[in-house]
Design an enzyme around this catalytic site. Sequence first.
Site, PDB file in Angstrom:
ATOM      1  N   LYS A   1      73.696  42.223  -7.400  1.00  0.00           N
ATOM      2  CA  LYS A   1      72.593  41.573  -8.124  1.00  0.00           C
ATOM      3  C   LYS A   1      72.770  40.064  -8.039  1.00  0.00           C
ATOM      4  O   LYS A   1      73.875  39.546  -8.248  1.00  0.00           O
ATOM      5  CB  LYS A   1      72.600  41.991  -9.609  1.00  0.00           C
ATOM      6  CG  LYS A   1      71.402  41.485 -10.393  1.00  0.00           C
ATOM      7  CD  LYS A   1      70.183  42.324 -10.112  1.00  0.00           C
ATOM      8  CE  LYS A   1      68.925  41.774 -10.759  1.00  0.00           C
ATOM      9  NZ  LYS A   1      68.326  40.664  -9.990  1.00  0.00           N
TER      10      LYS A   1
ATOM     11  N   LYS B   1      79.752  37.277 -13.589  1.00  0.00           N
ATOM     12  CA  LYS B   1      78.699  37.114 -14.605  1.00  0.00           C
ATOM     13  C   LYS B   1      78.168  38.465 -15.089  1.00  0.00           C
ATOM     14  O   LYS B   1      78.015  38.694 -16.295  1.00  0.00           O
ATOM     15  CB  LYS B   1      77.560  36.272 -14.023  1.00  0.00           C
ATOM     16  CG  LYS B   1      76.527  35.812 -15.036  1.00  0.00           C
ATOM     17  CD  LYS B   1      75.404  35.014 -14.386  1.00  0.00           C
ATOM     18  CE  LYS B   1      75.904  33.763 -13.705  1.00  0.00           C
ATOM     19  NZ  LYS B   1      74.799  32.934 -13.178  1.00  0.00           N
TER      20      LYS B   1
ATOM     21  N   LYS C   1      74.275  37.170  -3.559  1.00  0.00           N
ATOM     22  CA  LYS C   1      73.506  35.924  -3.578  1.00  0.00           C
ATOM     23  C   LYS C   1      73.096  35.587  -2.154  1.00  0.00           C
ATOM     24  O   LYS C   1      73.701  36.056  -1.185  1.00  0.00           O
ATOM     25  CB  LYS C   1      74.352  34.772  -4.138  1.00  0.00           C
ATOM     26  CG  LYS C   1      73.547  33.677  -4.812  1.00  0.00           C
ATOM     27  CD  LYS C   1      73.121  34.043  -6.227  1.00  0.00           C
ATOM     28  CE  LYS C   1      72.546  32.849  -6.972  1.00  0.00           C
ATOM     29  NZ  LYS C   1      72.390  33.092  -8.397  1.00  0.00           N
TER      30      LYS C   1
ATOM     31  N   THR D   1      66.924  32.444 -18.936  1.00  0.00           N
ATOM     32  CA  THR D   1      68.129  31.663 -18.652  1.00  0.00           C
ATOM     33  C   THR D   1      68.243  30.478 -19.605  1.00  0.00           C
ATOM     34  O   THR D   1      69.306  30.240 -20.198  1.00  0.00           O
ATOM     35  CB  THR D   1      68.141  31.169 -17.194  1.00  0.00           C
ATOM     36  OG1 THR D   1      67.927  32.275 -16.322  1.00  0.00           O
ATOM     37  CG2 THR D   1      69.477  30.521 -16.851  1.00  0.00           C
TER      38      THR D   1
ATOM     39  N   ASN E   1      62.939  25.383 -14.160  1.00  0.00           N
ATOM     40  CA  ASN E   1      62.791  26.501 -15.089  1.00  0.00           C
ATOM     41  C   ASN E   1      63.880  26.514 -16.155  1.00  0.00           C
ATOM     42  O   ASN E   1      63.597  26.625 -17.354  1.00  0.00           O
ATOM     43  CB  ASN E   1      62.793  27.811 -14.294  1.00  0.00           C
ATOM     44  CG  ASN E   1      62.573  29.013 -15.186  1.00  0.00           C
ATOM     45  OD1 ASN E   1      63.522  29.597 -15.706  1.00  0.00           O
ATOM     46  ND2 ASN E   1      61.330  29.391 -15.379  1.00  0.00           N
TER      47      ASN E   1
ATOM     48  N   SER F   1      66.882  40.033 -16.054  1.00  0.00           N
ATOM     49  CA  SER F   1      66.611  40.792 -14.834  1.00  0.00           C
ATOM     50  C   SER F   1      66.972  42.266 -15.012  1.00  0.00           C
ATOM     51  O   SER F   1      66.264  43.162 -14.527  1.00  0.00           O
ATOM     52  CB  SER F   1      67.410  40.210 -13.662  1.00  0.00           C
ATOM     53  OG  SER F   1      66.813  39.032 -13.180  1.00  0.00           O
TER      54      SER F   1
END
Length: 424
Positions: A74, A98, A110, A198, A229, A357
């Site tokens: 993820k 994380k 990623k 976030t 964001n 997410s």
Amino acid sequence: MATAVKPRVGMYENVKNQFEKAAELMGLDESVKKILSITNNEIVVHFPVKMDNGTVEVFTGYRVQHNNALGPYKGGLRYHPTVDIDAARALATWMTWKTSLAGLPYGGGKGGIQIDPKQYSLSELERITRRFTYALGDNIGPEHDIPAPDVNTNAQMMAWIADTYMSTKSPSERSKNQHVVTGKPVGSGGLEGRDRATGFGVVVTLESWAKVKGVTLEGKKYIVQGFGNVGYWAAHFMHKNGAILVGVQDATGTIYNPEGIDPESLFRYQTENATITGYAGSQDYASDAFFGIECDVIIPAALGNQITDENASSIKAQVIAEGANGPVDTDGEIILLERGIDMIPDILCNSGGVIGSYFEWLQNRNGEIWSMDDVVVKLRKKLEDAFNKVVTTSVQYQTDWRTAAYIQALTRIEMAYKQRGIFP
């Protein structure tokens, strides 16, 4: 004789240094350490795209899958000139820590494309995104590797990825693959509140920090690097806590007002002008002096390696809340720890995004629709639980919060390997 310039440590080196420190302190199993020291898969794709003027450009895309002991890979996709295999490795590894720290059934991945999206039209970006998705093929998937937005990518791009990926499946299978990405628009299966998750998480961890310190965020002066964001939503929720925004920096410049900057007004100005400079309620400020601004809280929410040994000594804040991934490098961190400045580590501080997410993934997977109220309550609980575990681990091992966060994350992964064993 010229003085030798000290080489700057790369992001991946920072990640490995942090990992080694935590692994040694906790006595991580050597076999598990070997596995986690490297990535599982590194995918590099080159793909052609026809531009608006009829010419063809060939792009390079990356997807690094670090570890999936706890579940599917993820992590986000970013479109930025700094994207390369080293950056993707670092970011994928951070995602493993994380997701583990947040208690999610995920591993870490990623990637992205090495481009400046501002140089391309919307139709070109759509073709680039769709072609990248096609090139990745089954290296991504709703139960295998689930991308999300990151730097310079957004909900629209996630919708293009989902549509492209679903189009490669048979008609009977398409509806089962909507959760191949998260961070989609709400009308396309996205989660209410995912856009602010976030930034909201950054402020929840700051609220938890304030509680530990016996203070309040009200009246605290803070600065934000990056007003995208994460930076905007962090400022939005800090404002609700009564904190005062005194400085903002992004790729277009740096602004300052010791009396305070209204984040909502600045956001409107930035949306209309594509810059923060020239905002009426501020003055321009020297960019290289940004982190030395007199304030209580710093929220770096841009790119990695922004706080280093060159500027860490100038910082006057009490706490740094890492909205970005890896904004403080190893040398900078040593100075900050010696000076007694608190750091809320990235794998805790900005984990609201991946938690959001996860909620979206569950929503799609189960055919549900969650309300904003549901999301906020669940998000706050997960973040506060993770923060409290980090503080407890910090006391147990007599170490800093970043190392404690790593220990907490590594302990969960180590347990999974010990219980399952190593195949064959």
